[in-house]
Design a protein around this motif. Structure first.
Motif, PDB file in Angstrom:
ATOM      1  N   THR A 357      43.916  28.589  37.148  1.00  0.00           N
ATOM      2  CA  THR A 357      43.430  28.300  38.494  1.00  0.00           C
ATOM      3  C   THR A 357      42.760  29.505  39.147  1.00  0.00           C
ATOM      4  O   THR A 357      41.928  29.348  40.052  1.00  0.00           O
ATOM      5  CB  THR A 357      44.603  27.836  39.381  1.00  0.00           C
ATOM      6  N   LEU A 358      43.110  30.714  38.700  1.00  0.00           N
ATOM      7  CA  LEU A 358      42.624  31.935  39.343  1.00  0.00           C
ATOM      8  C   LEU A 358      41.432  32.563  38.617  1.00  0.00           C
ATOM      9  O   LEU A 358      40.920  33.591  39.035  1.00  0.00           O
ATOM     10  CB  LEU A 358      43.764  32.953  39.460  1.00  0.00           C
ATOM     11  N   ASP A 359      40.999  31.954  37.532  1.00  0.00           N
ATOM     12  CA  ASP A 359      39.780  32.394  36.848  1.00  0.00           C
ATOM     13  C   ASP A 359      38.573  32.002  37.712  1.00  0.00           C
ATOM     14  O   ASP A 359      38.707  31.345  38.744  1.00  0.00           O
ATOM     15  CB  ASP A 359      39.710  31.738  35.472  1.00  0.00           C
ATOM     16  N   ASP A 360      37.404  32.411  37.295  1.00  0.00           N
ATOM     17  CA  ASP A 360      36.180  32.061  38.017  1.00  0.00           C
ATOM     18  C   ASP A 360      35.780  30.635  37.654  1.00  0.00           C
ATOM     19  O   ASP A 360      35.311  30.378  36.539  1.00  0.00           O
ATOM     20  CB  ASP A 360      35.068  33.037  37.651  1.00  0.00           C
ATOM     21  N   ILE A 361      35.972  29.708  38.573  1.00  0.00           N
ATOM     22  CA  ILE A 361      35.719  28.299  38.276  1.00  0.00           C
ATOM     23  C   ILE A 361      34.297  27.874  38.637  1.00  0.00           C
ATOM     24  O   ILE A 361      33.900  26.750  38.340  1.00  0.00           O
ATOM     25  CB  ILE A 361      36.714  27.395  39.023  1.00  0.00           C
TER      26      ILE A 361
END
Length: 381
Positions: A357-361
């Motif tokens: 969820t905290l990656d670059d989406i």
């Protein structure tokens, strides 16, 4: 425009690390490695947008352990579990688990009968919802609770083994998240019990430094591969993983924890912006999410594109950035690839990421979504 500088490096460490990373994947096959992606319920990443083909396992964080089995944190979570199971239409080999964090003390302190009731109830819950297993993330047992926790793990393994034999089914998975502190690890776990009973465990090799006014009030790395000069080796990914290996946890059951977020600080003096520079507080909320002391990877890239300076520490194997009084330790594609190659060469079981969820989406960093997850996937094969 992003500016890049190189900090001072201890040449013996740099030469060793560079040679190690350059050759490691030649010597070790990575194709069978486990890649666990923890998922935090978030409007940022709807379940339907989870990159099911990147991860081998997706773990929903969190549900709760109760005396009768597993209790969803929210009633709406039951529908979310079903959505995650539906991701198998995209990737039939995907395993979907639920992670438990709260509720363990009452079970462990309740004795064998309570433990058995919990285990049997949890197995029934997992089967009913077509989940593939459970992840124990108790942070953390006391010294007095160690024996009880290890007993619970043994009881749970027996429960899932007995159920699989009775029904002629594949056994459910039992996984764990383990402490990033050698003292906690020493009093909380019996490595022989873990090796015998769990399928794998993600060592939470991050949060080695988080601003604290009394105890951690200088800038420090969130998740270095190798500890910087002057710090304990156990304040690093290699140091803690080596600790678990030497303590007796089977290598193939160890997953390296990799963060997709950074830890931020407010510098006491913006002209003193190196590692171990004095800091006065956790950093202001990052540009992507509004949480003090945290930059998710998308926010890191936004800061760099807005003029922050990136510094690569070749000795520690991680970067940091600074801009005015803001200072952030983080991981990027370069550091994540170096870590993954070390894990593969060391014959570990794979990688566990907190969190997808905290990656670059959005593709802010590279133009492609989930760049850190994609980097790990490319390394693991």
């Amino acid at each position: 425009m992003m500016k890049i500088r190189s900090c001072g490096e201890r040449m013996s460490t740099v030469v060793w690390l560079s040679a190690f990373i350059a050759t490691c994947c030649v010597a070790t096959a990575a194709g069978s490695k486990t890649f666990v992606c923890y998922y935090q319920p978030s409007a940022r990443v709807p379940i339907a947008s989870i990159p099911a083909n990147l991860c081998t396992h997706v773990t929903y964080a969190f549900a709760e352990a109760s005396k009768n089995g597993i209790s969803p944190a929210h009633t709406t979570d039951l529908a979310k579990y079903a959505e995650m199971v539906a991701l198998k239409k995209v990737n039939p080999n995907l395993k979907v688990l639920v992670s438990l964090q709260n509720g363990f003390p009452a079970i462990v302190d309740g004795g064998v009968t309570v433990m058995e009731t919990f285990a049997n109830g949890a197995v029934s819950f997992l089967r009913k919802l077509r989940l593939d297993g459970v992840d124990f993330d108790w942070e953390f047992p006391s010294k007095a609770q160690k024996a009880g926790y290890m007993k619970l793990i043994s009881i749970f393994r027996k429960a899932i083994s007995d159920e699989a034999k009775l029904n002629g089914a594949a056994s459910l998975l039992l996984t764990m998240a383990l402490a990033n502190n050698k003292y906690i690890a020493g009093w909380a776990y019996d490595m022989s019990v873990l090796t015998q009973n769990i399928d794998f465990a993600t060592v939470m090799t991050y949060d080695f430094h988080v601003f604290n006014a009394k105890h951690d009030n200088v800038t420090g790395y969130n998740s270095p591969l190798v500890a910087p000069k002057g710090e304990s080796t156990y304040l690093s990914t290699v140091g803690m993983l080596t600790f678990y290996i030497k303590a007796g946890l089977e290598r193939s059951k160890i997953l390296m924890g990799v963060p997709t977020y950074g830890r931020s600080y407010i510098l006491a003096d913006n002209s003193n912006h190196g590692l171990h520079a004095p800091a006065v507080a956790r950093g202001a909320p990052g540009p992507a999410i509004h949480v003090h002391g945290v930059y998710i990877y998308q926010g890191i890239c936004m800061a760099l594109k807005s003029g922050a300076t990136r510094v690569w520490d070749g000795a520690a194997g991680v970067p940091y950035l600074y801009h005015d009084t803001a200072w952030v330790s983080y991981d990027d594609e370069q550091s994540v690839m170096g870590k993954c190659k070390w894990a593969v060469a060391s014959n570990l079981g794979g990688i566990g990421v907190w969190s997808l969820t905290l990656d670059d989406i959005t593709g802010t960093c590279t133009g492609e979504s989930f760049p850190l997850l994609r980097t790990i996937k490319s390394c693991l094969g």
